[in-house]
Design a protein around this motif. Structure first.
Motif, PDB file in Angstrom:
ATOM      1  N   ALA A  28       0.838  -1.209   0.000  1.00 31.86           N
ATOM      2  CA  ALA A  28       0.000   0.000   0.000  1.00 31.86           C
ATOM      3  C   ALA A  28       0.874   1.262   0.000  1.00 31.86           C
ATOM      4  CB  ALA A  28      -0.895  -0.015   1.233  1.00 31.86           C
ATOM      5  N   PRO A  29       0.437   2.280  -0.750  1.00 34.20           N
ATOM      6  CA  PRO A  29      -0.719   2.303  -1.657  1.00 34.20           C
ATOM      7  C   PRO A  29      -0.351   1.656  -2.992  1.00 34.20           C
ATOM      8  CG  PRO A  29       0.364   4.431  -1.667  1.00 34.20           C
ATOM      9  CD  PRO A  29       1.106   3.602  -0.655  1.00 34.20           C
ATOM     10  N   ALA A  30      -1.294   0.959  -3.587  1.00 33.49           N
ATOM     11  CA  ALA A  30      -1.020   0.241  -4.825  1.00 33.49           C
ATOM     12  C   ALA A  30      -1.208   1.155  -6.035  1.00 33.49           C
ATOM     13  CB  ALA A  30      -1.959  -0.950  -4.949  1.00 33.49           C
ATOM     14  N   SER A  31      -0.259   1.074  -6.957  1.00 32.77           N
ATOM     15  CA  SER A  31      -0.368   1.851  -8.192  1.00 32.77           C
ATOM     16  C   SER A  31      -1.238   1.107  -9.196  1.00 32.77           C
ATOM     17  CB  SER A  31       1.021   2.068  -8.794  1.00 32.77           C
ATOM     18  OG  SER A  31       1.540   0.843  -9.285  1.00 32.77           O
ATOM     19  N   PRO A  32      -1.824   1.816 -10.172  1.00 30.11           N
ATOM     20  CA  PRO A  32      -2.593   1.140 -11.216  1.00 30.11           C
ATOM     21  C   PRO A  32      -1.754   0.102 -11.974  1.00 30.11           C
ATOM     22  CG  PRO A  32      -3.064   3.488 -11.241  1.00 30.11           C
ATOM     23  CD  PRO A  32      -1.927   3.300 -10.283  1.00 30.11           C
ATOM     24  N   ALA A  33      -0.472   0.414 -12.213  1.00 36.51           N
ATOM     25  CA  ALA A  33       0.379  -0.523 -12.953  1.00 36.51           C
ATOM     26  C   ALA A  33       0.582  -1.806 -12.160  1.00 36.51           C
ATOM     27  CB  ALA A  33       1.728   0.129 -13.261  1.00 36.51           C
ATOM     28  N   ALA A  34       0.808  -1.698 -10.855  1.00 36.98           N
ATOM     29  CA  ALA A  34       0.993  -2.891 -10.026  1.00 36.98           C
ATOM     30  C   ALA A  34      -0.304  -3.698  -9.952  1.00 36.98           C
ATOM     31  CB  ALA A  34       1.445  -2.490  -8.627  1.00 36.98           C
ATOM     32  N   THR A  35      -1.430  -3.024  -9.850  1.00 34.09           N
ATOM     33  CA  THR A  35      -2.720  -3.707  -9.817  1.00 34.09           C
ATOM     34  C   THR A  35      -2.972  -4.446 -11.116  1.00 34.09           C
ATOM     35  OG1 THR A  35      -3.587  -2.015  -8.320  1.00 34.09           O
ATOM     36  CG2 THR A  35      -5.191  -3.403  -9.449  1.00 34.09           C
ATOM     37  N   ASN A  36      -2.609  -3.848 -12.239  1.00 32.99           N
ATOM     38  CA  ASN A  36      -2.777  -4.519 -13.528  1.00 32.99           C
ATOM     39  C   ASN A  36      -1.869  -5.737 -13.653  1.00 32.99           C
ATOM     40  OD1 ASN A  36      -4.785  -2.823 -14.482  1.00 32.99           O
ATOM     41  ND2 ASN A  36      -3.335  -1.380 -15.418  1.00 32.99           N
ATOM     42  N   LEU A  37      -0.664  -5.661 -13.059  1.00 35.80           N
ATOM     43  CA  LEU A  37       0.217  -6.826 -13.075  1.00 35.80           C
ATOM     44  C   LEU A  37      -0.406  -7.979 -12.296  1.00 35.80           C
ATOM     45  CD1 LEU A  37       2.865  -8.225 -13.785  1.00 35.80           C
ATOM     46  CD2 LEU A  37       3.882  -7.187 -11.738  1.00 35.80           C
ATOM     47  N   ILE A  38      -0.999  -7.678 -11.147  1.00 32.59           N
ATOM     48  CA  ILE A  38      -1.687  -8.710 -10.373  1.00 32.59           C
ATOM     49  C   ILE A  38      -2.825  -9.318 -11.186  1.00 32.59           C
ATOM     50  CG2 ILE A  38      -3.274  -9.026  -8.428  1.00 32.59           C
ATOM     51  CD1 ILE A  38      -0.480  -9.163  -7.466  1.00 32.59           C
ATOM     52  N   ARG A  39      -3.554  -8.472 -11.891  1.00 35.10           N
ATOM     53  CA  ARG A  39      -4.645  -8.993 -12.726  1.00 35.10           C
ATOM     54  C   ARG A  39      -4.104  -9.970 -13.768  1.00 35.10           C
ATOM     55  NH1 ARG A  39      -6.869  -3.443 -12.458  1.00 35.10           N
ATOM     56  NH2 ARG A  39      -8.861  -3.570 -11.315  1.00 35.10           N
ATOM     57  N   TYR A  40      -2.972  -9.618 -14.370  1.00 34.33           N
ATOM     58  CA  TYR A  40      -2.378 -10.502 -15.371  1.00 34.33           C
ATOM     59  C   TYR A  40      -1.944 -11.827 -14.735  1.00 34.33           C
ATOM     60  CZ  TYR A  40       0.987 -12.596 -18.496  1.00 34.33           C
ATOM     61  OH  TYR A  40       1.675 -13.500 -19.270  1.00 34.33           O
ATOM     62  N   LEU A  41      -1.265 -11.748 -13.596  1.00 36.20           N
ATOM     63  CA  LEU A  41      -0.745 -12.956 -12.960  1.00 36.20           C
ATOM     64  C   LEU A  41      -1.854 -13.839 -12.397  1.00 36.20           C
ATOM     65  CD1 LEU A  41       2.348 -11.401 -11.175  1.00 36.20           C
ATOM     66  CD2 LEU A  41       2.359 -12.901 -13.189  1.00 36.20           C
ATOM     67  N   SER A  42      -3.069 -13.316 -12.290  1.00 32.05           N
ATOM     68  CA  SER A  42      -4.201 -14.118 -11.813  1.00 32.05           C
ATOM     69  C   SER A  42      -4.820 -14.957 -12.926  1.00 32.05           C
ATOM     70  CB  SER A  42      -5.274 -13.208 -11.213  1.00 32.05           C
ATOM     71  OG  SER A  42      -5.986 -12.500 -12.228  1.00 32.05           O
ATOM     72  N   THR A  43      -4.424 -14.732 -14.182  1.00 27.95           N
ATOM     73  CA  THR A  43      -5.033 -15.454 -15.296  1.00 27.95           C
ATOM     74  C   THR A  43      -4.488 -16.877 -15.378  1.00 27.95           C
ATOM     75  OG1 THR A  43      -3.359 -14.684 -16.872  1.00 27.95           O
ATOM     76  CG2 THR A  43      -5.338 -13.309 -16.574  1.00 27.95           C
ATOM     77  N   PRO A  44      -5.272 -17.820 -15.891  1.00 30.41           N
ATOM     78  CA  PRO A  44      -4.837 -19.214 -15.932  1.00 30.41           C
ATOM     79  C   PRO A  44      -3.566 -19.445 -16.735  1.00 30.41           C
ATOM     80  CG  PRO A  44      -7.204 -19.046 -16.328  1.00 30.41           C
ATOM     81  CD  PRO A  44      -6.670 -17.644 -16.355  1.00 30.41           C
ATOM     82  N   ASP A  45      -3.337 -18.656 -17.784  1.00 34.44           N
ATOM     83  CA  ASP A  45      -2.188 -18.889 -18.654  1.00 34.44           C
ATOM     84  C   ASP A  45      -0.905 -18.208 -18.189  1.00 34.44           C
ATOM     85  OD1 ASP A  45      -3.696 -20.447 -20.320  1.00 34.44           O
ATOM     86  OD2 ASP A  45      -4.120 -18.844 -21.759  1.00 34.44           O
TER      87      ASP A  45
END
Length: 426
Positions: A316-333
């Motif tokens: 914290a605080p999370a940046s938009p770029a870091a949040t988007n990286l987490i979104r990517y790493l949450s994908t099955p592939d």
């Protein structure tokens, strides 16, 4: 506006501890300033992985084809990443124990709701009891695995054990018939020994295992079932000829070297090791047909399996770029490059296509899916005499066995030492 340049942020390897480095001087360029302060779209990712696993995660990040990340390998010092000052902290941290999440929630940013899957609840929710999601399960490890050399078993008419007694008898047969030691142990890494003990206790005395994970009297370590588990471990480790190079060598040998004792140097027939031993085996071109696994023998049918796992958190605080990286790493592939090219990786995301796994890892992933599981005792941060208490006690027990202490005496000493270790930390 000052933005990081691609060639500045492409380099993903920093010296250990660089996450704590001071602010760059006034002569620093824009890219250097962005790396130091965390400005712009730049994302710093701190991990505990090293060697092949570090390179594998780098390939996972490479697959995004976005030059906005820097990889910070901290090894066992990964906990320092959450204590870093704002000017040097990482944006994303891969934590190897759920306890590091629950013990640092105030330093973390909640995850986007959409990255959590209901399928995570069975394994991870008991370890992450907060109402908001602060950690993304990324990697799950099957640690109830014993790897063995098929050719040794076939040549001497041996078979994997079904019970603890079978395993003791198997060790005797290997000593008598083969000219190699039954077991290689990486006791220089205390977590290897703690994992062995956890398997004996959980697979035979699950009730006592669960009692240790709940609030308890420290004297529980000297209760009948827990003492029996220490004795079972001491009996196996203390048998003359059971450990490759003897207990003295097992005390200083690291985890990867223990795996190589079996599959490269052929001085042992078996090595108790988590699923990520596969990445070590693959590096040395071992024939797949000579690699076998069996599950740590159990007492009652349906006994739980021991697991570990890595989780990704946002500081914290999370940046938009870091949040988007987490979104990517949450994908099955996302972890496919690691699974396919390095091996030794089971995705926490159950939607990852199992066809990417080797046949061995596919079986182990199915094993985790179909059975009850518990996290290892060493994953319980702040309990059990401190995180390293059990590891240290088991190393001391192995040292006693190397010095000729009878297994029964070494086991009794270990149980009493755990009572003392836990009382000191309360």
């Amino acid at each position: 506006m000052c933005r990081p340049r691609a060639r500045d942020v492409r380099r993903r390897t920093l010296l250990r501890g660089a996450v704590l480095a001071p602010l760059a001087g006034p002569a620093a360029g824009c890219g250097d300033l962005a790396r130091t302060t965390g400005l712009g779209d730049f994302v710093r990712v701190a991990v505990s992985w090293s060697a092949a696993e570090l390179a594998a995660f780098d390939r996972v990040l490479d697959r995004r084809r976005v030059d906005d990340t820097e990889l910070v390998p901290l090894g066992d010092d990964i906990g320092a990443a959450l204590g870093a000052a704002t000017t040097g902290r990482p944006d994303v941290v891969a934590l190897p124990r759920p306890g590091l999440v629950t013990g640092n929630v105030e330093k973390l940013a909640p995850l986007p709701d959409e990255v959590w899957r209901d399928a995570y609840d069975r394994v991870w929710r008991p370890e992450l009891p907060t109402r908001r999601h602060y950690a993304l399960p990324f990697k799950i490890a099957h640690t109830s695995v014993v790897w063995y050399r098929r050719s040794v078993f076939a040549e001497h008419g041996l078979r994997p054990p079904d019970t603890w007694r079978d395993w003791l008898e198997l060790n005797e047969s290997i000593i008598d018939r083969t000219g190699v030691a039954p077991l290689a142990m990486g006791g220089g890494d205390g977590w290897v020994l703690a994992g062995f003990f956890a398997n004996v206790l959980l697979r035979h005395f699950a009730g006592s295992y669960d009692a240790l994970l709940a609030p308890h009297d420290a004297r529980l370590w000297t209760s009948g079932e827990v003492r029996a588990a220490f004795r079972m471990v001491a009996d196996m480790w203390g048998r003359a000829g059971a450990l490759s190079g003897g207990a003295d060598r097992a005390l200083v040998q690291q985890f990867p070297d223990a795996v190589l004792e079996v599959f490269l140097y052929h001085r042992a027939a078996m090595v108790p090791a988590p699923d990520f031993a596969e990445s070590v085996i693959r590096q040395f071109g071992v024939l797949t047909d000579d690699v076998g696994t069996f599950t740590f023998p159990a007492g009652p049918p349906g006994a739980p399996l021991v697991i570990s796992g890595d989780l990704l958190v946002l500081t914290a605080p999370a940046s938009p770029a870091a949040t988007n990286l987490i979104r990517y790493l949450s994908t099955p592939d996302a972890p496919v490059p690691w699974i396919r090219d390095t091996g030794g990786f089971i995705a926490a995301n159950p939607s990852t296509d199992p066809r990417h796994y080797s046949p061995t890892l596919r079986r182990l992933a199915e094993d985790l899916r179909d059975n009850d599981v518990r996290f290892g005792l060493s994953d319980q941060l702040g309990r059990l005499g401190g995180r390293e208490g059990l590891q240290r006690v088991l190393q001391d027990m192995l040292r006693d066995l190397a010095d000729g202490t009878p297994p029964h005496t070494a086991a009794e000493t270990a149980a009493a030492s755990m009572v003392e270790a836990e009382e000191r930390t309360r």
